[in-house]
Design an enzyme around this catalytic site. Structure first.
Site, PDB file in Angstrom:
ATOM      1  N   GLY A  31     -33.472 -58.851-125.989  1.00 28.60           N
ATOM      2  CA  GLY A  31     -34.795 -59.190-125.483  1.00 28.60           C
ATOM      3  C   GLY A  31     -34.766 -60.174-124.328  1.00 28.60           C
ATOM      4  O   GLY A  31     -33.740 -60.351-123.671  1.00 28.60           O
ATOM      5  N   GLY A  36     -32.060 -57.239-114.901  1.00 30.63           N
ATOM      6  CA  GLY A  36     -30.799 -56.642-115.371  1.00 30.63           C
ATOM      7  C   GLY A  36     -31.083 -55.629-116.481  1.00 30.63           C
ATOM      8  O   GLY A  36     -30.535 -54.521-116.492  1.00 30.63           O
ATOM      9  N   HIS A  37     -31.963 -56.004-117.411  1.00 37.48           N
ATOM     10  CA  HIS A  37     -32.347 -55.054-118.472  1.00 37.48           C
ATOM     11  C   HIS A  37     -33.058 -53.848-117.866  1.00 37.48           C
ATOM     12  O   HIS A  37     -32.806 -52.708-118.254  1.00 37.48           O
ATOM     13  CB  HIS A  37     -33.287 -55.727-119.480  1.00 37.48           C
ATOM     14  CG  HIS A  37     -32.665 -56.838-120.253  1.00 37.48           C
ATOM     15  ND1 HIS A  37     -32.947 -58.156-120.005  1.00 37.48           N
ATOM     16  CD2 HIS A  37     -31.767 -56.834-121.263  1.00 37.48           C
ATOM     17  CE1 HIS A  37     -32.259 -58.915-120.842  1.00 37.48           C
ATOM     18  NE2 HIS A  37     -31.530 -58.146-121.606  1.00 37.48           N
ATOM     19  N   GLN A  61     -23.659 -62.918-133.889  1.00 34.75           N
ATOM     20  CA  GLN A  61     -22.800 -63.163-132.720  1.00 34.75           C
ATOM     21  C   GLN A  61     -22.939 -64.581-132.169  1.00 34.75           C
ATOM     22  O   GLN A  61     -22.418 -64.888-131.112  1.00 34.75           O
ATOM     23  CB  GLN A  61     -23.042 -62.106-131.641  1.00 34.75           C
ATOM     24  CG  GLN A  61     -24.395 -62.132-130.979  1.00 34.75           C
ATOM     25  CD  GLN A  61     -24.614 -60.892-130.106  1.00 34.75           C
ATOM     26  OE1 GLN A  61     -24.838 -59.800-130.619  1.00 34.75           O
ATOM     27  NE2 GLN A  61     -24.547 -61.049-128.799  1.00 34.75           N
ATOM     28  N   ASP A 148     -21.607 -58.607-118.977  1.00 35.46           N
ATOM     29  CA  ASP A 148     -20.855 -58.800-120.223  1.00 35.46           C
ATOM     30  C   ASP A 148     -19.728 -57.767-120.268  1.00 35.46           C
ATOM     31  O   ASP A 148     -19.672 -56.916-121.157  1.00 35.46           O
ATOM     32  CB  ASP A 148     -21.801 -58.658-121.418  1.00 35.46           C
ATOM     33  CG  ASP A 148     -22.888 -59.717-121.390  1.00 35.46           C
ATOM     34  OD1 ASP A 148     -22.559 -60.907-121.444  1.00 35.46           O
ATOM     35  OD2 ASP A 148     -24.076 -59.359-121.259  1.00 35.46           O
ATOM     36  N   GLN A 151     -17.507 -57.440-123.341  1.00 32.83           N
ATOM     37  CA  GLN A 151     -18.267 -56.795-124.417  1.00 32.83           C
ATOM     38  C   GLN A 151     -18.233 -55.272-124.236  1.00 32.83           C
ATOM     39  O   GLN A 151     -17.983 -54.526-125.185  1.00 32.83           O
ATOM     40  CB  GLN A 151     -19.705 -57.306-124.376  1.00 32.83           C
ATOM     41  CG  GLN A 151     -20.708 -56.469-125.147  1.00 32.83           C
ATOM     42  CD  GLN A 151     -22.070 -57.133-125.195  1.00 32.83           C
ATOM     43  OE1 GLN A 151     -22.304 -58.024-125.974  1.00 32.83           O
ATOM     44  NE2 GLN A 151     -22.997 -56.683-124.362  1.00 32.83           N
ATOM     45  N   SER A 183     -29.454 -63.483-116.228  1.00 31.34           N
ATOM     46  CA  SER A 183     -29.114 -63.680-117.637  1.00 31.34           C
ATOM     47  C   SER A 183     -30.327 -64.308-118.308  1.00 31.34           C
ATOM     48  O   SER A 183     -31.011 -65.147-117.700  1.00 31.34           O
ATOM     49  CB  SER A 183     -27.922 -64.641-117.745  1.00 31.34           C
ATOM     50  OG  SER A 183     -27.850 -65.175-119.056  1.00 31.34           O
ATOM     51  N   SER A 184     -30.560 -63.936-119.554  1.00 35.38           N
ATOM     52  CA  SER A 184     -31.683 -64.546-120.287  1.00 35.38           C
ATOM     53  C   SER A 184     -31.467 -66.047-120.387  1.00 35.38           C
ATOM     54  O   SER A 184     -32.417 -66.825-120.456  1.00 35.38           O
ATOM     55  CB  SER A 184     -31.794 -63.941-121.680  1.00 35.38           C
ATOM     56  OG  SER A 184     -31.938 -62.543-121.566  1.00 35.38           O
TER      57      SER A 184
HETATM   58  O1  PAF Z   1     -25.515 -57.953-124.641  1.00 35.35           O
HETATM   59  C1  PAF Z   1     -26.333 -58.214-125.565  1.00 35.35           C
HETATM   60  O2  PAF Z   1     -27.509 -58.480-125.345  1.00 35.35           O
HETATM   61  C2  PAF Z   1     -25.841 -58.212-127.013  1.00 35.35           C
HETATM   62  O3  PAF Z   1     -24.552 -58.714-127.113  1.00 35.35           O
HETATM   63  C3  PAF Z   1     -25.956 -56.827-127.687  1.00 35.35           C
HETATM   64  C4  PAF Z   1     -25.063 -55.798-127.019  1.00 35.35           C
HETATM   65  C5  PAF Z   1     -27.396 -56.367-127.667  1.00 35.35           C
HETATM   66  C6  PAF Z   1     -25.526 -56.917-129.154  1.00 35.35           C
HETATM   67  O4  PAF Z   1     -26.317 -57.811-129.869  1.00 35.35           O
END
Ligand code: PAF
Length: 266
Positions: A31, A36-37, A61, A148, A151, A183-184
């Site tokens: 959220g 970026g989103h 996390q 990320d 990730q 970035s948030s």
């Molecule tokens: O990148 C993120 O926002 C988080 O790490 C994800 C991939 C939604 C997992 O909680």
């Protein structure tokens, strides 16, 4: 746009898409949407018939000393933005829907350097929630941001290792005009900290230029980190691309960023 709160609801909504033989895209998020989103939503929209966005601030996390409690949350605004971008289903469950009492099974990727060394259980939380989301939504494609990058590499590996049937796309980092990666967590920065944060993309650019000239990118980036003390500066080999990645704390805020040295993120 359908807003689903439970696993059963999102499964039912996603199953309806499958019945129509639609190509289903999933954008996992926590959220506090920014451009970026939006670029991830648009990439999914362009390639898929139906787009599911998950909005879940995943407690697993965050370490106990990290920013789970103050992580930015604005679900009303996020839902409006997702709807405007043509998202079909927003999956926004409460924490106990994904981690009910008695939850005991974790997906724990091995040998995660860089972020994994500084945030020991972080990728276990990311990998576990991603596998859960993939199992629940059963997407054809999942979308992750380059910012990320580690990730994304870990998720790519777990898709391979666990024989999951989906493709992964990595979408380029979106930056503010001054170079700061969106970035948030940028919302935590004061005006002065935001200026100091620009050292991070500058140092990475210096590293990239050095690499192009045949010099050591890590040393060049470290030398350009004036005023900030990086947590790490490392070359990450993601198979199809080599990246220069770094993390640094600006005041209380920890930021990460990376640039591509060679190859392509796909
Ligand atoms: O990148 C993120 O926002 C988080 O790490 C994800 C991939 C939604 C997992 O909680």
């Amino acid at each position: 746009m359908k807003i689903a709160r439970t696993v059963a609801e999102v499964r039912q909504a996603a199953d309806c898409c499958k019945v129509e033989k639609a190509r289903l895209g999933l954008v996992p998020t926590m959220g506090a949407f920014h451009d970026g989103h939006v670029s991830l939503f648009r990439a999914a929209r362009a390639e898929c018939d139906k787009v599911v966005v998950s909005l879940f601030v995943n407690p697993a996390q965050f370490a106990p000393h990290e920013d789970l409690a103050r992580y930015p949350r604005d679900e009303t605004r996020d839902a409006e933005l997702a709807e405007d971008e043509g998202v079909d289903i927003l999956f926004a469950p409460p924490a106990d829907e994904l981690y009910p009492t008695g939850f005991h099974t974790w997906v724990d990727p091995e040998g995660t350097g860089a972020e994994g060394v500084r945030r020991p259980d972080h990728f276990r939380g990311v990998a576990t929630v991603c596998v859960k989301l993939f199992n629940i939504v059963q997407p054809d494609v999942a979308y992750f941001g380059q910012k990320d990058a580690q990730q994304a590499a870990i998720v790519r590996q777990l898709i391979r290792d666990l024989n999951l049937e989906l493709e992964l796309r990595v979408v380029l980092t979106v930056r503010d005009p001054d170079g700061l990666a969106l970035s948030s967590r940028n919302t935590y920065l004061s005006a002065d900290e935001r200026l100091r944060a620009l050292t991070l993309p500058r140092a990475l650019r210096a590293g990239r230029e050095a690499y192009a000239d045949g010099a050591d990118p890590v040393a060049a980036a470290r030398a350009a980190f004036n005023g900030l003390d990086p947590d790490y500066v490392e070359v990450l080999d993601l198979g199809n691309a080599k990246l220069l990645a770094a993390a640094a704390r600006v005041g209380e805020t920890r930021l990460i960023d990376n640039v591509v040295l060679e190859g392509e993120l796909t």
